[in-house]
Design a protein around this motif. Structure first.
Motif, PDB file in Angstrom:
ATOM      1  N   ALA A 649       0.817  -1.208   0.000  1.00  0.00           N
ATOM      2  CA  ALA A 649       0.000   0.000   0.000  1.00  0.00           C
ATOM      3  C   ALA A 649       0.854   1.263   0.000  1.00  0.00           C
ATOM      4  CB  ALA A 649      -0.932   0.006   1.215  1.00  0.00           C
ATOM      5  N   MET A 650       2.114   1.139   0.461  1.00  0.00           N
ATOM      6  CA  MET A 650       3.001   2.295   0.541  1.00  0.00           C
ATOM      7  C   MET A 650       3.720   2.583  -0.776  1.00  0.00           C
ATOM      8  SD  MET A 650       3.063   3.885   3.497  1.00  0.00           S
ATOM      9  CE  MET A 650       4.689   4.639   3.596  1.00  0.00           C
ATOM     10  N   LEU A 651       3.807   1.612  -1.674  1.00  0.00           N
ATOM     11  CA  LEU A 651       4.594   1.793  -2.893  1.00  0.00           C
ATOM     12  C   LEU A 651       4.161   3.004  -3.721  1.00  0.00           C
ATOM     13  CD1 LEU A 651       5.233  -1.882  -4.098  1.00  0.00           C
ATOM     14  CD2 LEU A 651       6.929  -0.214  -3.342  1.00  0.00           C
ATOM     15  N   PRO A 652       2.853   3.231  -3.972  1.00  0.00           N
ATOM     16  CA  PRO A 652       2.480   4.435  -4.754  1.00  0.00           C
ATOM     17  C   PRO A 652       2.929   5.738  -4.096  1.00  0.00           C
ATOM     18  CG  PRO A 652       0.646   2.885  -4.629  1.00  0.00           C
ATOM     19  CD  PRO A 652       1.679   2.400  -3.672  1.00  0.00           C
ATOM     20  N   LEU A 653       2.811   5.819  -2.759  1.00  0.00           N
ATOM     21  CA  LEU A 653       3.247   7.027  -2.062  1.00  0.00           C
ATOM     22  C   LEU A 653       4.753   7.201  -2.182  1.00  0.00           C
ATOM     23  CD1 LEU A 653       2.752   9.431  -0.208  1.00  0.00           C
ATOM     24  CD2 LEU A 653       2.864   7.857   1.762  1.00  0.00           C
ATOM     25  N   LEU A 654       5.503   6.113  -2.062  1.00  0.00           N
ATOM     26  CA  LEU A 654       6.959   6.203  -2.189  1.00  0.00           C
ATOM     27  C   LEU A 654       7.357   6.674  -3.582  1.00  0.00           C
ATOM     28  CD1 LEU A 654       7.928   2.854  -0.388  1.00  0.00           C
ATOM     29  CD2 LEU A 654       8.004   5.164   0.561  1.00  0.00           C
ATOM     30  N   ARG A 655       6.689   6.155  -4.611  1.00  0.00           N
ATOM     31  CA  ARG A 655       6.984   6.580  -5.984  1.00  0.00           C
ATOM     32  C   ARG A 655       6.681   8.063  -6.180  1.00  0.00           C
ATOM     33  NH1 ARG A 655       7.558   2.416  -9.994  1.00  0.00           N
ATOM     34  NH2 ARG A 655       7.083   4.043 -11.516  1.00  0.00           N
ATOM     35  N   ARG A 656       5.578   8.529  -5.602  1.00  0.00           N
ATOM     36  CA  ARG A 656       5.229   9.953  -5.756  1.00  0.00           C
ATOM     37  C   ARG A 656       6.274  10.855  -5.108  1.00  0.00           C
ATOM     38  NH1 ARG A 656      -0.138   8.164  -4.784  1.00  0.00           N
ATOM     39  NH2 ARG A 656      -0.026   8.825  -2.597  1.00  0.00           N
ATOM     40  N   GLU A 657       6.774  10.444  -3.948  1.00  0.00           N
ATOM     41  CA  GLU A 657       7.776  11.263  -3.274  1.00  0.00           C
ATOM     42  C   GLU A 657       9.079  11.312  -4.072  1.00  0.00           C
ATOM     43  OE1 GLU A 657       7.642  13.171  -0.445  1.00  0.00           O
ATOM     44  OE2 GLU A 657       5.498  12.834  -0.682  1.00  0.00           O
ATOM     45  N   ILE A 658       9.439  10.216  -4.694  1.00  0.00           N
ATOM     46  CA  ILE A 658      10.653  10.203  -5.515  1.00  0.00           C
ATOM     47  C   ILE A 658      10.451  11.060  -6.757  1.00  0.00           C
ATOM     48  CG2 ILE A 658      12.195   8.730  -6.884  1.00  0.00           C
ATOM     49  CD1 ILE A 658      11.535   6.469  -4.890  1.00  0.00           C
ATOM     50  N   ALA A 659       9.271  10.943  -7.379  1.00  0.00           N
ATOM     51  CA  ALA A 659       8.981  11.744  -8.577  1.00  0.00           C
ATOM     52  C   ALA A 659       8.971  13.233  -8.252  1.00  0.00           C
ATOM     53  CB  ALA A 659       7.643  11.322  -9.170  1.00  0.00           C
ATOM     54  N   ALA A 660       8.652  13.574  -7.002  1.00  0.00           N
ATOM     55  CA  ALA A 660       8.654  14.981  -6.627  1.00  0.00           C
ATOM     56  C   ALA A 660      10.057  15.575  -6.654  1.00  0.00           C
ATOM     57  CB  ALA A 660       8.042  15.150  -5.231  1.00  0.00           C
ATOM     58  N   VAL A 661      11.072  14.741  -6.509  1.00  0.00           N
ATOM     59  CA  VAL A 661      12.450  15.216  -6.591  1.00  0.00           C
ATOM     60  C   VAL A 661      12.867  15.368  -8.048  1.00  0.00           C
ATOM     61  CG1 VAL A 661      14.849  14.757  -5.922  1.00  0.00           C
ATOM     62  CG2 VAL A 661      12.979  14.101  -4.397  1.00  0.00           C
TER      63      VAL A 661
END
Length: 813
Positions: A649-661
């Motif tokens: 369930a955390m994977l989409p949030l982790l991807r979004r945070e990386i994409a924000a960089v």
């Protein structure tokens, strides 16, 4: 022909007259045949299925060797040399089928499973485009010039919704704009079996699709595999001789290739480097399926013997009026083959379901890479199913047929149809003993693998639960090491601040978080330098909190810290196996170890984290500080992230945070660590599941066989039992008599099975982790389970015998 037709018609009528017997026999055979057919479907897909291209039997795969052993492929310059100087092939193509291509289209960034291919790739294979065109000579003539791509039908439909204007689209691949010039036909996804390609780019774009080394200018950079289409009148032996000579000539001209050779084989099935592992798996599974089929055949043979007893008078009458034994045996074999073919037909249907149980283990690997195998029904699988069915009919039908026609005619004519000859009794008992022995072998194997699989899932000395994995690939965008490391540091800080994230760390090397890929020569500083004899040790660069994230215990010393940077003294953490080997008499802390001529200070000792099977010895390992860049400047990295809740369930949030960089940086291999463990130890988990199911079926069949022998024996001895009870025998005496008869057979089978298990379980040694092939606990528990179930199978007919009414039994007789 007329006699054969008569046998078929008569055999069918006899089977229909005994529907209970026929249905039970067909179902038992179907269980064994379905297992064999399902596994052979994978064998066919891995080793025998030709490529889905035009005239596939003329294609030959050319792979590289070094000093006579397989050693990857070829550089582009070597490919050009072979292409331009050979006469055995009408065309020779090159491809690198594992290219990581991050595709950005319509704001969506996702990695595609791509391939770098020569301009003649599609034309050599005889493939025609569904839309647009394929590569032409001009597209593959100048390095880095023609940025064109062909996409697969599945990518066109799935990623672009079947947009007919796709040929006018510009997409971004690894940070570079590409024009889509064509769509491959439906069903074509490349020529590397098991590795489906979604996109193809020309070999002149090799530097973009393969960043490991310079494939254009260096003969030591060898990512390419070659496939040739044999010229008319040429055979593979001609090509072997010619390419071997060309390889020698190339070595004379360019010394860097002097120890390189070629290896040719038909372009069928998986590549050579996958065949050994898959071959071992399939051999083991086919052995398990073969055992199950033998048990099923033994069970059906017991039923056939009983039916032969019921037909003794019929057989005797036919022999008395002139029928030949050979004629009767042929008749009985016809009935057996009809049963076997019916079981084969049902088994073929069941195999369609059974193969799905195996397919789940092959869909993805330990790095999340998607795999695809063609498991559709074809003539080879159908022929195998028919052949195994026919063999089954011969196995369970021939001996009972011979024994049924070999009898005392006078006694048979006077017989009431319920007694068996001594030879028939012996045959049924031998069959039961064999079933019990084979079942115990399968139970022991299943027990060993269940225990091994449990150790794998537990992760031994690391904890894979609640850990998410991500791979960051700034190198595909040609980030400098400095820019990549700045990006990575910012990502770590952002993820560490998220609610629900407990710890974040980084690692390099293999995609397996707990295992290395690189190796270095290791020695102590006081030892003389001797590169040829110095042992090698695997290593991995890791960031601070790696051990905390994976819960790998630190035995001594400290973890890496932020102060362990490029300007600080070089430090390492060693595992306990290396510590015992290098410093057997003292603590390794603060000691110096030399890796490839670089000195490092040991600051910690951790538990061994790599699972070892029964064939592997101690595995020394070294962890280097990630930010020190001791052997290389870090660019790409793999992230290990421990979360408090469900990591999926955390994977989409982790991807979004990386994409924000930086939204352009490719993110791949986003999966759970438990999935990675399952992928890496696929063989253990898959074989465990297959063997457990097969062992349970085998146990069920064996107990049916034991029950059948005792039940028939009780029916034969009704008068004897009645006399015993009339003379004063108690129910417990009768129970003991019948149970003792059955348990004697079961215990003989257990003894034989234990001896066979002791010899055969060593074959599984490479699949056994934290358990030995002769583990006494598993052997004892398996024997106890089998004995207990056998006791239950004996008790039912024994109880029936104990309830015999003496007067009714004597009156009946």
């Amino acid at each position: 022909m007329h006699a054969l037709w008569q046998d078929l018609c008569y055999g069918l009528r006899m089977l229909l007259k005994r529907p209970g017997f026929s249905l039970v026999a067909v179902f038992m055979l179907a269980l064994g045949i379905s297992a064999n057919t399902a596994i052979f479907t994978f064998v066919d897909a891995f080793f025998f299925r030709p490529l889905p291209v035009t005239d596939a039997n003329r294609l030959v795969t050319v792979e590289g060797t070094r000093n006579g052993k397989w050693d990857w492929g070829f550089s582009y310059r070597a490919y050009e040399y072979f292409r331009d100087h050979n006469e055995s092939f009408e065309a020779l193509l090159a491809h690198y089928p594992y290219a990581p291509l991050n595709v950005v289209a319509d704001g969506d960034s996702k990695e595609a499973q791509g391939a770098v291919v020569s301009g003649n790739y599609f034309s050599t294979l005889g493939i025609h485009p569904l839309l647009g065109r394929f590569f032409e000579a001009e597209d593959d003539a100048v390095p880095d010039r023609n940025r064109v791509a062909v996409i697969s039908y599945s990518m066109w439909q799935g990623r672009f919704g079947g947009d007919p204007s796709i040929l006018t689209r510009v997409i971004r691949v690894n940070g570079t704009d590409f024009n889509v010039i064509g769509v491959a036909p439906k069903g074509f996804q490349g020529v590397e079996v098991g590795y489906p390609n979604e996109m193809w780019i020309p070999t002149m774009m090799l530097r973009l699709g393969y960043r490991g080394c310079d494939g254009f200018n260096s003969f030591d950079c060898r990512p390419l595999t070659l496939i040739g289409r044999l010229a008319p009148g040429r055979e593979i032996s001609d090509a072997v001789g010619e390419l071997t000579s060309l390889a020698m000539a190339l070595g004379n001209e360019y010394p860097a290739t002097r120890d390189r050779g070629v290896m040719l084989h038909p372009a069928i099935g998986v590549r050579l480097h996958d065949r050994e592992e898959l071959g071992y798996q399939m051999t083991l599974l086919m052995g398990v399926a073969g055992f199950l089929l033998l048990i099923a055949c033994a069970n059906v043979a017991s039923l056939v013997v009983v039916q032969g007893t019921a037909r003794r008078k019929e057989i005797a009458v036919r022999l008395c009026i002139g029928a030949r034994r050979a004629r009767l045996i042929r008749q009985f074999m016809t009935e057996s083959l009809l049963l076997a073919l019916a079981g084969g037909a049902l088994g073929l249907v069941l195999s369609l379901w059974a193969k799905d149980l195996l397919l789940v283990f092959y869909i993805t690997d330990s790095e999340g890479y998607q795999h695809l195998y063609d498991l559709s029904l074809n003539f080879r699988v159908l022929a195998f199913s028919i052949a195994i069915s026919t063999l089954s009919g011969l196995l369970f039908g021939l001996l009972p047929a011979i024994q049924s026609t070999r009898q005392d005619l006078t006694r048979a004519l006077m017989d009431d149809g319920r007694s068996q000859s001594p030879s028939q009794n012996r045959l049924r008992r031998v069959l039961v003993v064999g079933q019990v022995a084979l079942s115990l072998v399968m139970l022991v194997g299943a027990g060993l693998l269940v225990r091994s699989a449990a150790r794998v899932r537990e992760g031994a000395t690391f904890d894979p639960t609640h850990v998410a994995l991500l791979r960051l690939r700034p190198k595909l965008l040609e980030y400098t090491p400095q820019k990549a490391q700045a990006f990575t540091r910012e990502v770590v800080q952002r993820l560490q601040s998220l609610a629900g994230v407990e710890s974040v760390s980084l690692a390099t090397g293999s995609g397996l978080a707990w295992r290395g890929q690189s190796s270095a020569r290791v020695r102590l500083p006081e030892q003389a330098r001797d590169p040829e004899h110095e042992p090698k040790v695997e290593f991995k660069e890791i960031a601070p909190r790696f051990f905390e994230t994976l819960k790998i215990p630190l035995i001594q010393g400290r973890d890496f810290e932020d102060r362990d940077g490029p300007n600080a003294p070089r430090v390492v953490i060693v595992n306990e196996s290396l510590a015992r080997r290098m410093w057997p008499d003292g603590s390794p802390l603060e000691r110096i170890v030399v890796l490839d001529d670089l000195e490092f200070q040991v600051v910690g000792v951790c538990k061994d984290s790599r699972l070892r099977n029964s064939l592997e010895g101690p595995l020394p390992f070294v962890y280097l500080a990630y930010w020190q860049n001791a052997f290389r400047q870090q660019t790409d990295s793999r992230m290990v992230i421990r979360v408090a809740g469900e990591p999926l369930a955390m994977l989409p949030l982790l991807r979004r945070e990386i994409a924000a960089v930086d939204s352009n940086v490719p993110i791949s291999e986003d999966l759970l660590m438990t999935s990675q463990v399952n992928g890496e130890y696929r063989s253990v988990l898959m074989t465990s599941r297959v063997l457990v199911i097969s062992a349970l079926i085998a146990l069920f069949l064996s107990m049916i066989g034991l029950y059948g022998v005792l039940a028939f024996s009780v029916s034969q001895r009704t008068r004897e039992i009645g006399i015993r009870m009339a003379l004063g025998a108690q129910q417990q005496h009768v129970l003991r008599l019948v149970v003792g008869q059955g348990m004697a057979l079961a215990l003989i089978g257990v003894v034989v099975g234990l001896a066979a298990s002791f010899a055969l379980t060593r074959v599984m040694a490479s699949l056994l982790y934290a358990v030995t092939p002769t583990d006494p606990v598993t052997f004892a528990l398996s024997a106890l389970v089998l004995t207990g179930v056998a006791l239950g199978a004996c008790f039912v007919p024994a109880r029936r015998a104990a309830k015999v009414d003496p007067m009714s039994a004597l009156r009946c007789e």
